[in-house]
Enzyme design. Sequence first.
Site, PDB file in Angstrom:
ATOM      1  N   HIS A 195      53.907  56.482  42.951  1.00  0.00           N
ATOM      2  CA  HIS A 195      53.145  57.691  42.648  1.00  0.00           C
ATOM      3  C   HIS A 195      52.809  58.455  43.932  1.00  0.00           C
ATOM      4  O   HIS A 195      52.976  59.681  44.003  1.00  0.00           O
ATOM      5  CB  HIS A 195      51.861  57.294  41.915  1.00  0.00           C
ATOM      6  CG  HIS A 195      50.925  58.429  41.664  1.00  0.00           C
ATOM      7  ND1 HIS A 195      50.909  59.149  40.489  1.00  0.00           N
ATOM      8  CD2 HIS A 195      49.962  58.976  42.450  1.00  0.00           C
ATOM      9  CE1 HIS A 195      49.978  60.087  40.562  1.00  0.00           C
ATOM     10  NE2 HIS A 195      49.387  59.999  41.740  1.00  0.00           N
ATOM     11  N   GLU A 196      52.356  57.745  44.957  1.00  0.00           N
ATOM     12  CA  GLU A 196      52.002  58.404  46.208  1.00  0.00           C
ATOM     13  C   GLU A 196      53.234  58.999  46.890  1.00  0.00           C
ATOM     14  O   GLU A 196      53.187  60.111  47.425  1.00  0.00           O
ATOM     15  CB  GLU A 196      51.291  57.423  47.148  1.00  0.00           C
ATOM     16  CG  GLU A 196      49.999  56.839  46.597  1.00  0.00           C
ATOM     17  CD  GLU A 196      49.002  57.885  46.152  1.00  0.00           C
ATOM     18  OE1 GLU A 196      48.984  58.990  46.727  1.00  0.00           O
ATOM     19  OE2 GLU A 196      48.230  57.613  45.211  1.00  0.00           O
ATOM     20  N   HIS A 245      54.211  62.314  45.403  1.00  0.00           N
ATOM     21  CA  HIS A 245      53.462  63.479  45.865  1.00  0.00           C
ATOM     22  C   HIS A 245      54.161  64.129  47.056  1.00  0.00           C
ATOM     23  O   HIS A 245      54.152  65.353  47.200  1.00  0.00           O
ATOM     24  CB  HIS A 245      52.043  63.065  46.275  1.00  0.00           C
ATOM     25  CG  HIS A 245      51.080  62.964  45.133  1.00  0.00           C
ATOM     26  ND1 HIS A 245      50.919  63.957  44.198  1.00  0.00           N
ATOM     27  CD2 HIS A 245      50.213  61.963  44.789  1.00  0.00           C
ATOM     28  CE1 HIS A 245      49.993  63.589  43.320  1.00  0.00           C
ATOM     29  NE2 HIS A 245      49.561  62.382  43.653  1.00  0.00           N
ATOM     30  N   GLU A 274      49.374  65.387  39.366  1.00  0.00           N
ATOM     31  CA  GLU A 274      49.180  63.964  39.104  1.00  0.00           C
ATOM     32  C   GLU A 274      50.151  63.449  38.049  1.00  0.00           C
ATOM     33  O   GLU A 274      50.738  62.371  38.192  1.00  0.00           O
ATOM     34  CB  GLU A 274      47.741  63.697  38.669  1.00  0.00           C
ATOM     35  CG  GLU A 274      46.712  63.913  39.761  1.00  0.00           C
ATOM     36  CD  GLU A 274      46.917  62.984  40.941  1.00  0.00           C
ATOM     37  OE1 GLU A 274      47.300  61.822  40.735  1.00  0.00           O
ATOM     38  OE2 GLU A 274      46.705  63.419  42.083  1.00  0.00           O
TER      39      GLU A 274
END
Length: 255
Positions: free
Chosen positions: A132-133, A136, A192
């Site tokens: 997920h990070e 980004h 997100e």
Amino acid sequence: MTLRSIKPKYLLLGAVALGAATLVACETNETLGRSQFLLVDNKDLEPTALQGWAEMMKTAKLSNDATLIRRVRTVGAKIVTAAGYNAAEWEYVVFQNDQPNAFVIPGNKVGVNSGLFKVVKNDDQLAAVLGHETAHVIGKHAAERASQQQAAAIGLSVAQGATSGRAQQIIANYGGMGAQLGLLLPYSRKHELEADRIGVDIMAKAGYKPSEAVALWRNMQAQGGAGTPEFVSTHPSDTTRINQLDAYIKSKGYN
């Protein structure tokens, strides 16, 4: 305040300025499958971000748990390699902090709180967080958000310069809040959810089990607490996240 309070010539000037910026700052992000408004790039944000990171490294309490540090670095290297990056250019630090959280900043610095392991039960779930990070960064979300803030500031400056008296005071007091709730936060929630989906693709490519991303958020939800209402939060609710992740994983045929 209504638009009648602003002189038409200033409205036109602001529209032209923002319109011109849009023409030169929109680009398509193939991974996201959409166009992005970018006045700055990730590289432009690195000097300030890295300065903040250096300060954090001096003041924050770092974890000395060798096992956690090794796990984060090992899983992180697999994730960024699967995403097409050079793992040697990424840094992972575990902070001694009870809040279950992780973050990434421009310059490929990733922070993981030790409290995250209250909800992360295995390396697949850790891969979901780090995927997920990493997503980004791929999504240029930091640059897009900074660009949105700059555009909002331009719009507010035009409005403030075109008004006087009580109307100007209203903008000064509430303009920032209106820009935040009306423009910035919806995009942040979108970021997100995009990072969730891209992160699942990355973790699958790295050999981790995508369904554990859903398990992770169920663990997070089980932590309890009323939290912040979703409509004024920069993050989607756990329920939204779980439902959308589950649907996406099934649509991709992941297990």
